[in-house]
Every structure is written in structure tokens, then in C-alpha cells.
Design an enzyme around this catalytic site. Structure first.
Site, PDB file in Angstrom:
ATOM      1  N   HIS A  75     -88.268  63.189 -48.116  1.00  0.00           N
ATOM      2  CA  HIS A  75     -89.421  62.291 -48.236  1.00  0.00           C
ATOM      3  C   HIS A  75     -89.964  62.257 -49.668  1.00  0.00           C
ATOM      4  CE1 HIS A  75     -90.506  60.531 -44.440  1.00  0.00           C
ATOM      5  NE2 HIS A  75     -90.739  61.659 -43.792  1.00  0.00           N
ATOM      6  N   GLU A 134     -89.824  56.473 -42.617  1.00  0.00           N
ATOM      7  CA  GLU A 134     -89.346  57.367 -41.565  1.00  0.00           C
ATOM      8  C   GLU A 134     -87.915  57.038 -41.122  1.00  0.00           C
ATOM      9  OE1 GLU A 134     -90.614  60.033 -41.236  1.00  0.00           O
ATOM     10  OE2 GLU A 134     -92.718  59.801 -41.794  1.00  0.00           O
ATOM     11  N   GLY A 192     -93.935  68.402 -36.220  1.00  0.00           N
ATOM     12  CA  GLY A 192     -92.973  69.344 -36.788  1.00  0.00           C
ATOM     13  C   GLY A 192     -93.344  69.809 -38.183  1.00  0.00           C
ATOM     14  N   ALA A 193     -93.631  68.862 -39.066  1.00  0.00           N
ATOM     15  CA  ALA A 193     -93.911  69.220 -40.448  1.00  0.00           C
ATOM     16  C   ALA A 193     -94.453  68.003 -41.172  1.00  0.00           C
ATOM     17  CB  ALA A 193     -92.639  69.702 -41.143  1.00  0.00           C
ATOM     18  N   MET A 194     -94.919  68.234 -42.401  1.00  0.00           N
ATOM     19  CA  MET A 194     -95.526  67.145 -43.163  1.00  0.00           C
ATOM     20  C   MET A 194     -95.141  67.239 -44.630  1.00  0.00           C
ATOM     21  SD  MET A 194     -97.403  64.484 -43.210  1.00  0.00           S
ATOM     22  CE  MET A 194     -97.630  63.599 -44.745  1.00  0.00           C
ATOM     23  N   GLU A 212    -101.777  62.726 -42.842  1.00  0.00           N
ATOM     24  CA  GLU A 212    -101.115  61.532 -42.315  1.00  0.00           C
ATOM     25  C   GLU A 212    -101.432  61.419 -40.821  1.00  0.00           C
ATOM     26  OE1 GLU A 212     -96.859  61.261 -42.823  1.00  0.00           O
ATOM     27  OE2 GLU A 212     -96.840  59.214 -42.106  1.00  0.00           O
ATOM     28  N   ASN A 243     -96.347  66.459 -47.550  1.00  0.00           N
ATOM     29  CA  ASN A 243     -97.319  66.398 -48.652  1.00  0.00           C
ATOM     30  C   ASN A 243     -96.655  66.697 -49.996  1.00  0.00           C
ATOM     31  OD1 ASN A 243     -99.413  66.458 -46.535  1.00  0.00           O
ATOM     32  ND2 ASN A 243     -98.694  68.558 -46.313  1.00  0.00           N
ATOM     33  N   GLU A 300     -88.246  66.652 -44.682  1.00  0.00           N
ATOM     34  CA  GLU A 300     -89.493  66.661 -45.464  1.00  0.00           C
ATOM     35  C   GLU A 300     -89.180  66.633 -46.955  1.00  0.00           C
ATOM     36  OE1 GLU A 300     -91.818  65.932 -43.621  1.00  0.00           O
ATOM     37  OE2 GLU A 300     -90.966  66.651 -41.735  1.00  0.00           O
TER      38      GLU A 300
HETATM   39  N1  B3K Z   1     -94.699  62.148 -41.796  1.00  0.00           N
HETATM   40  C1  B3K Z   1     -94.957  63.216 -40.868  1.00  0.00           C
HETATM   41  C2  B3K Z   1     -95.476  62.769 -39.559  1.00  0.00           C
HETATM   42  C3  B3K Z   1     -96.924  62.518 -39.532  1.00  0.00           C
HETATM   43  C4  B3K Z   1     -97.373  62.243 -38.135  1.00  0.00           C
HETATM   44  C5  B3K Z   1     -98.785  61.814 -38.077  1.00  0.00           C
HETATM   45  N2  B3K Z   1     -99.225  61.669 -36.717  1.00  0.00           N
HETATM   46  C6  B3K Z   1     -93.745  64.051 -40.634  1.00  0.00           C
HETATM   47  C7  B3K Z   1     -92.457  63.399 -40.894  1.00  0.00           C
HETATM   48  O1  B3K Z   1     -92.082  62.422 -40.325  1.00  0.00           O
HETATM   49  O2  B3K Z   1     -91.763  63.880 -41.741  1.00  0.00           O
HETATM   50 ZN    ZN Z   2     -90.667  61.844 -41.745  1.00  0.00          ZN
END
Ligand code: B3K
Ligand code: ZN
Length: 849
Positions: free
Chosen positions: A294, A313, A254-256, A122, A258, A291
Site C-alpha cells: 500500500h 484495495e 487485519g491491519a492498517m 481509515e 498508515n 500493507e
Molecule cells: N486499509 C485497511 C482497511 C481499513 C478498514 C476500515 N474499516 C486495511 C487494508 O486493506 O490494508
Molecule cells: Zn488494503
């Protein structure tokens, strides 16, 4: 410059992709400098879309071979991607590319961190892995085969098979490429299990580098709590057989989230009492929840395009804040969220980087992962919930999940579920998504014949690209207190829709005191001309914890502003009223700790600027020091009593109760160390068995100028722990007297453990420098120059982190002419750098505009 004329992307130009991706098969032959990625993708022409040339994104890829339906082709390749002719119906696309993960210091796409392979896709990182329609509205199922010597090989979804040197994964849920992930390395796991409410068993794992196994238990507990909470509160269950989390040391954020394979900055998942502060524990809990949440708000329902980023977000931040409220108590959580909003989002919304919650154009989408999209985006949802009520909110969310599961959705879709469930017309409310800037809300009061009238006026100042604004819908939560302090009208939500509007409260026997914007019910600047007595009355009696805190915060701010501007002495009436609150043992320790807080230096700079004064960073710093010294002396009797109340005798626990006590204890220590020559801080340092106490003791020793021995001892104790070393780097700069901050930062960049390419270490040093307001803004401009030197150096390696740190300059117009021209010179220096990244170019151009 890489992009001589950088292209701007507009929301208004959205067109769907002309093909559907039916499935994606990827094979990775991992090698540090020459990884081969072999893609087999079935495409079918989408009906109802206009004719398009077949274009696949691709950057920094060495194309080895491409074929359509088995026949080799030679597509036209540019630095943005590839174009070729394709058959009319469905076809099989094959491509083999070579990439160089070891050389990837931008930490986007496939890269290496401490010997392990990992990915960050992302927003637009997948195009650095293979040629693909890298846009969030193209969703497909992925099957992934990884070939490597690494003992652990992970990807999204469920494991499909594994053998010597290979592993296969299949993700049954269609997803956009930004949610793709791969990890391979020598990792250890901390396993657990969770059974969903419908009885599905899920294997949970937190994967870490050898040696970090002991720091996973808290994160695992937070994950299980999040899974349970999302079932209980939103009715959302997990949907795969496994949920993997991996900790990575080199990570841009911070984190992602996926799908099925969350990747975390190690600082946001690894925790132990000895190495992590209470604040770290709370942040880890919140990010793990974020996360995880999400999975539904982001993954199952994703965004149609990147302009809709707040759809996932804002909502997910809102959900994680609800979770933290439930876990740790709503009052201090709300206070902290507002401090954060005012400290990060307000300056953004009131300066050159101001943009709507749903931006309408961008050059580099990574520059729009902002406090506005995230935190203001969450505030907008909070307002919506307040306007429609809890029950309607729950219904609307159920409809959202039912109607849009599997979709790439828009803000229009989101608002429509609220319109459909409540019958409301939300067209005016929608302005919260399109108008940038912080609305100013002023209020006047009238009292006659038992009727109390509040008249509000709203006005949003111009922001870049938006000269005039229309009135927005403001939910204004109000309560009224009787002269004896009792609540005569409990919290009522006034719905303001006009530029000017009055609301009557009738049948009152005495003129009440109004508590306005309770719980900070709208993200506005409230301009209320009110006497110090009235504020003090609210500090003493308001039943709304946020407004009680805010009334005190305003008294503190006014006191400091009078000290800064007129050399006034501290306001003892305010301090005595506050002392009564601090002595009230019925109030929770964490709330009392919040009441002891003072506005920060940047908040004061902003407040002075808003009132037409040019902030002098040194005068601001001095006033805060004077006030703290004054409070320490005046409260000499109170402090030991509070310290006693704050003492924790039980074994360390990161739950709210102990955290609240330690927060109070540390607020007390920061005053005590000003009158006892640092003795209490030294004693706390020597006895500390957890990082919260150790670090706060160290900070106070640094402030007292007595930290030399402790800093060395701290280094000796923690030199092999990267995350604690980040604290060691940062604290020496953030707690330093302003006159020393720049020299310390400079010296630390020469330390053998300083690493330009590790974002945590870079941010530890330069984030701390920026946070030392008077140090960074030193009149001779050396702070600006030092930061710029390093931003220029970092840009070649990691544009994303560089761009993010450029925002240190966003408030430059607040300061005096001399500082302004010093900052302008540095911004211009960045602008002419050779090969300046698109990311930084966009940021600097906007800040200068
Ligand atoms: N979705 C990712 C953030 C990605 C940032 C890309 N530059 C983390 C989050 O908001 O949970
Ligand atoms: Zn997020």
C-alpha cells in the site's frame, strides 16, 4: 436511533474541497480519559473550486479553544463537525480539543488497547481526533509531537527528536488524514535493517507488548521479502528512513497501512511454530506484504473519494496475491483464492448486499470494505492483465506510478493509463466497476469437419438497484485436449464482448475435450453441461491445475447433491479416478491435499438454491459426514501411504514445502480419525511440536467426541496466550457436531476469558458459530437468536465489528419459509434497537430489502 434519517453519500455528488491544507502540526498530551489534541493547520483557498462554507469534520470532540490567525472564535459545532467564517486567502487554524481514548471501544480514532494508545483512522476516524477536512483528497504533510509518560511514542514519517516525556515525528510525504497514526506504550522492538536498491538504509522495527518479542522474526522476514519483491517486480522502493510495525490486541480488522507506521492486529503479525498454524504464517506473510505494498498503491497514490476504494484495495490485493504466488507457488494459491472468492464474494454479489466494485452510494463507508471491493476488485485487475498481456501491464503500471504519484486518483485515471499504453478502448471493460452481480456464462460445443466451436452466452441476473445488465468483457482462457489426454491447443485467451459469441478452433484431427476458464480467468459462474466422464477426463489429464481441481470439485459437488436430494450412494467412479490422482507421487502434496477437499456446507447450500432446491442444512451436513466416512473406508489402504509421504522429519519451517506436506497429512488425518476411533489424532496431539499439527489433531478429536482431556490440556498449556486462546474458543464451536454448537457457544460466552470488546475473541466465538452451518441454522432458530442477542450488545460498544457480522444473515432467502421468518424476526429485532448505529442500521436495512 442516532441518525433518525441517515444520510446517503453519492459518487455523483463529488466536489473538491475548497481549501488546500499546507501543513498540519499536532500536539498530543496523552491521558487515558482526557487527552488534549492541539492542532495548528495552515489553510489556503484552492483556486478553481466553487464557493463553500468552511466545514471541518469532527465527532465526539470536546472543543476547548479555536482560533483563526491567533484570534479566538466560537464556531458552530454539531455532532458532525464545525462551520465558521474564514478569511479569503491563507490562514492559520488552531484548535484544542479533548478526547477520551480509554472510553473508545469502537476502536476508531484514538483508543487504548492493553494499556497502550493507538489509532485507526481509515476510513473516517481522524475526525474523532481533531476537527479536519477528513476526506482522502485532502493531502498534507504532518508534524506530530507526542507528550506522555509512555516509553515508546511513534507517529508517521521520520523521527525528528525525542526527550524525557516527548517525541516528535515528521512525515515529508503529503497524505490524507486516514493514513495518520500514533502509538504510545510500553513496547519492545524487534529491529532489523533494509537497504533499498538505490542504497537508502531503512530501519525496520516490529513493536510488540513485552513477552511477544519471540514472535516477530517471521513477520520481519516477510517484510524484507516484500520490500525486495516490490523493487524487483514493480520497481517500487521504500521512501522513509524508518518503517515501523506495531502489534495491537484490539483491532477491528487485519491491519492498517498508515504511512511509515503500519498497525497490525496482533493475530496478523505475531507468529511462532508452537502458537501459529501454517495458515497463520501464510496469512501473516500476505498481510505484511499487502500493507507494505500500500505504500505505493494507496499512500503515494491514494483515492480521490471513498467510492474509489477498489483503486487501492483491488490493486493491492492483486499485488499481494502475485507475491504469495511467487513465494509459495501459483497453483494452490489460485485454487485457494477461488475458493475464497466463491465462498465470500459470490454470496455477497448474488444477495441483498450486492454492490459494484466501485459503489455509487453509501451511508457508512466502513460497510463497503467488502469481498467485492477487495477480491472482485483484484479479479478485475487480473482480467485486465490477461487481456493486455504482461508486458503492457508492466508499462501501464509504470505510467500509473509516474503520472499519478502524489495524486488522489480515480478508476478513470487507472483505466486511462491502460488505454494510453495499449491504445485499447476500455469503455466496455469499465462495466466491471459499475455493474454488480456475478455474470453467468454458459457454453455449448459443436464439432464438424475438423472444426471445434465453442459458443458462449453471458447473462448477469438483476441485483439491488440494477435490473438490467449489459454484456461485459470476459477473458476466457481455453485449452483443448486430444482424446489421449495430450494438449492439442495450449491455453488461448478468447475475448468475449457480446451477449452471445462463438469461437472456432480449426484443423483438428479428432474431437477434443475443452478445458474452459483456465486459472479461473474471469469471476463468473460457468454453466457447462458436461458428462461425468468428461469431468473425470479433465481430472486425469488437464494441464491446468486450477481446472483439474475444479473438475474434481464439480464431481464432488454433484455427488453430494445427489446424496442430499435423492439419498444416492457416493459415486465410486469419481472416487476411483481421484484415488489415481492422489497416488501420483509426481504431484505436489499441497495440490493433492486440495484435491482431497470437498465443497463446504455453504457452497452446497448455494448450489442447491441455484438449482431450485431449498437447502436443508442438516441433510447437507449428514451427506458430508457420510461421504467422508465412505472415503475413509474405501481408501483404508491409501491413507497410511499418504500419511507416510506427508511426514516431516526436519525442524519446523513455514515454507511451502513443509506446509504442503502437513496439509496433505491433515487431510489424511481427518479421514483416518473416522475409522481408527481417533487413535491417530490422539497420537498426533501427544507428539505435536507445532500448532498446525496440534490444532488439527484437536479438531479431529472434537469431531470424534474424544476431546475432553485434550481440550483441558490445551487450555492449561495456552491459557496465557491470547491468540492461541482465540483458537481454543473457536475450534470447540466450529468442529462441534451441529447439535452441540449453540450450547458450546453459549457456554463459552460465560467463560472468564470471553471478552465482548475484543474483536478477535468475539469473532472467535461468533465467527465459529456462523461457520458451523448446520449448527447456526438449527431449525428452532436458537442460533439466530443467540447471535442477535450478542450483536445487539456489541453494537453499543463497537458498531463496525457488529455491522460486519450482520452479513451472516445475507443469505437468508436461500432457506425454507420457517428459517426465513425466524431470521427476519431477528433482523427486525436489531432494527428497532435503541440507538442503533448507522453502520448496523444500513446493513440490516439492506439485508431486509
Ligand atoms: N486499509 C485497511 C482497511 C481499513 C478498514 C476500515 N474499516 C486495511 C487494508 O486493506 O490494508
Ligand atoms: Zn488494503
Amino acid at each position: 436511533m442516532k441518525d433518525a434519517a441517515p444520510t446517503t453519500v453519492y459518487l455523483a455528488d463529488y466536489t473538491p474541497f475548497g481549501w488546500q491544507v499546507e501543513d498540519v502540526h499536532l500536539t498530543f498530551r496523552l491521558a487515558p480519559n482526557a487527552t488534549r489534541v492541539i492542532a495548528r493547520i495552515h489553510f489556503a483557498r484552492a483556486t478553481e473550486t466553487p464557493e463553500q462554507t468552511f466545514f471541518l469534520h469532527g465527532e465526539d470532540l470536546k472543543l476547548i479553544r479555536a482560533a483563526i490567525n491567533g484570534e479566538e472564535i466560537t464556531p458552530e459545532v454539531t455532532d458532525k463537525g464545525l462551520t465558521c467564517d474564514v478569511p479569503g486567502g491563507s490562514f492559520l487554524w488552531e484548535a484544542e480539543v479533548e478526547i477520551d481514548p480509554a472510553a473508545n471501544t469502537a476502536l476508531e480514532g484514538l483508543y487504548m488497547s492493553g494499556g497502550m494508545y493507538c489509532t485507526q483512522c481509515e476510513a473516517e476516524g481522524f475526525r474523532k481526533i481533531t476537527f479536519y477536512p477528513d476526506r482522502p483528497d485532502v493531502m498534507a504533510t504532518f508534524t506530530v509531537r507526542i507528550e506522555s509518560e509512555m516509553p515508546v511514542m511513534l507517529s508517521n514519517g521520520n523521527p525528528k527528536g525525542a526527550g524525557e516525556g516527548w517525541a516528535e515525528w515528521h512525515d515529508p510525504w503529503p497524505k490524507p488524514a486516514y493514513l495518520f497514526a500514533l502509538v504510545a506504550g510500553d513496547l519492545r522492538n524487534h529491529p532489523d535493517k533494509f537497504t533499498t536498491k538505490s542504497g537508502q538504509k531503512v530501519d525496520l522495527n516490529i513493536w510488540v507488548r513485552p513477552g511477544d518479542e519471540g514472535k516477530c522474526a517471521f513477520g520481519m522476514q516477510a517484510l524484507k521479502a516484500s520490500m525486495k519483491w516490490d523493487e524487483d517486480v514493480y520497481g517500487r522502493e521504500y521512501d522513509l528512513d524508518v518503517f515501523n510495525i506495531v502489534a495491537v490486541d484490539d483491532f477491528n480488522m487485519g491491519a492498517m497501512e498508515n504511512k511509515g507506521l503500519n498497525i497490525f492486529n496482533s493475530s496478523c503479525v505475531l507468529a511462532s511454530p508452537e502458537t501459529s498454524t501454517d495458515a497463520n504464517f501464510e496469512r501473516i506473510e500476505a498481510i505484511i506484504a499487502h500493507e507494505y505494498f500500500h505504500n505505493w498503491t494507496g499512500n503515494r497514490i491514494t483515492c480521490r473519494d471513498w467510492f474509489q476504494l477498489c483503486l487501492k484495495e483491488g490493486l493491492t490485493v492483486y499485488r499481494d496475491s502475485q507475491f504469495t504466488s511467487d513465494m509459495r507457488g501459483p497453483e494452490v494459491k489460485r485454487i485457494n483464492d477461488v475458493i475464497d472468492l466463491r465462498g465470500r464474494q459470490f454470496p455477497e454479489d448474488q444477495g441483498p448486499l450486492s454492490h459494484p466494485v466501485r459503489p455509487e452510494s453509501f451511508q457508512e463507508i466502513n460497510n463497503f470494505y467488502t469481498a467485492t471491493v477487495y477480491e472482485k476488485g483484484a479479479e478485475v485487475i487480473g482480467m485486465l492483465k490477461r487481456l493486455v498481456g504482461d508486458e503492457a501491464y508492466a508499462k501501464a503500471l509504470d505510467l500509473y506510478f509516474d503520472r499519478h504519484d502524489g495524486d488522489a486518483a480515480t478508476i478513470e485515471d487507472w483505466l486511462k493509463v491502460f488505454e494510453d499504453t495499449t491504445g485499447r478502448d476500455l469503455s466496455q471493460f469499465k462495466r466491471w466497476y459499475s455493474q454488480s452481480g456475478t455474470p453467468r456464462l454458459s457454453v455449448s460445443e459443436d464439432w464438424a469437419d475438423g472444426t471445434f466451436t465453442l459458443t458462449f452466452e453471458q447473462h448477469t441476473p438483476p441485483t439491488p438497484g440494477q435490473e438490467t445488465k449489459k454484456p461485459q468483457v470476459l477473458p476466457i482462457a481455453v485449452g483443448l485436449l486430444n482424446p489421449n489426454g495430450d494438449e492439442v491447443v495450449p491455453t488461448t485467451v478468447l475475448e468475449m464482448t457480446e451477449a452471445r459469441q462463438s469461437f472456432d478452433f480449426t484443423g483438428l484431427s479428432a474431437r477434443p475435450t475443452a478445458s474452459i476458464l483456465r486459472e479461473f480467468s474471469a469471476p463468473v459462474v460457468l454453466d457447462r453441461k458436461s458428462s461425468a466422464e468428461e469431468r473425470a477426463f479433465l481430472v486425469a489429464h488437464d494441464t491446468d491445475a486450477f481446472n483439474r481441481w475444479d473438475a474434481n470439485n464439480i464431481l464432488a459437488r454433484d455427488c453430494l447433491m445427489a446424496m442430499i436430494r435423492d439419498g444416492a450412494t457416493p459415486d465410486t467412479v469419481w472416487l476411483d479416478g481421484l484415488e489415481t490422482v492422489l497416488r501420483d507421487e509426481t504431484l505436489a502434496p499441497d495440490f493433492r491435499a486440495s484435491m482431497m477437499g470437498l465443497p463446504g456446507q455453504t457452497e452446497l447450500a448455494q448450489a442447491l438454491h441455484e438449482r431450485g432446491h431449498t437447502p436443508d442444512p442438516d441433510a447437507i451436513y449428514d451427506a458430508l459426514q457420510t461421504l467422508q466416512q465412505f472415503r475413509a473406508e474405501r481408501w483404508a489402504d491409501l491413507l497410511p501411504k499418504l500419511a507416510e509421504e506427508a511426514r516431516v522429519t526436519a525442524t519446523y519451517d513455514p515454507g511451502a514445502e513443509q506446509v504442503g506436506k502437513r496439509a496433505l497429512g491433515n487431510s489424511v488425518l481427518s479421514l483416518l480419525s473416522r475409522i481408527d476411533g481417533g487413535a491417530a489424532a490422539q497420537a498426533q496431539y501427544d507428539q505435536a511440536d507445532n500448532m498446525t499439527l496440534q490444532l488439527s489433531a484437536l479438531a479431529n478429536l472434537i469431531r470424534a467426541g474424544k476431546a475432553e482431556t485434550a481440550l483441558q490440556a490445551f487450555y492449561n498449556q495456552w491459557q496465557d496466550d491470547r491468540l492461541v486462546m482465540d483458537k481454543w474458543f473457536g475450534l470447540q464451536i466450529s468442529a462441534a457436531p451441529p447439535a452441540e454448537a449453540i450450547d458450546r457457544a453459549k457456554a463459552l460466552t460465560e467463560h472468564e476469558k470471553f471478552e465482548l470488546t475484543n474483536p478477535n475473541r468475539f469473532r472467535a466465538v461468533f465467527g465459529a458459530l456462523i461457520g458451523n452451518h448446520a449448527g447456526f441454522h438449527r431449525a428452532d432458530g436458537t442460533g439466530y437468536a443467540l447471535l442477535t442477542d450478542w450483536l445487539i450488545r456489541l453494537d453499543d460498544k463497537n458498531p463496525q465489528t457488529t455491522a460486519r457480522m450482520c452479513s451472516a444473515f445475507q443469505t437468508w432467502k436461500r432457506y425454507d419459509q420457517s428459517r426465513q421468518s425466524l431470521i427476519r424476526a431477528q433482523l427486525e429485532r436489531i432494527k428497532v434497537k435503541e440507538n442503533l448505529s448507522r453502520d448496523v442500521n444500513e446493513m440490516v436495512t439492506r439485508i431486509l430489502s
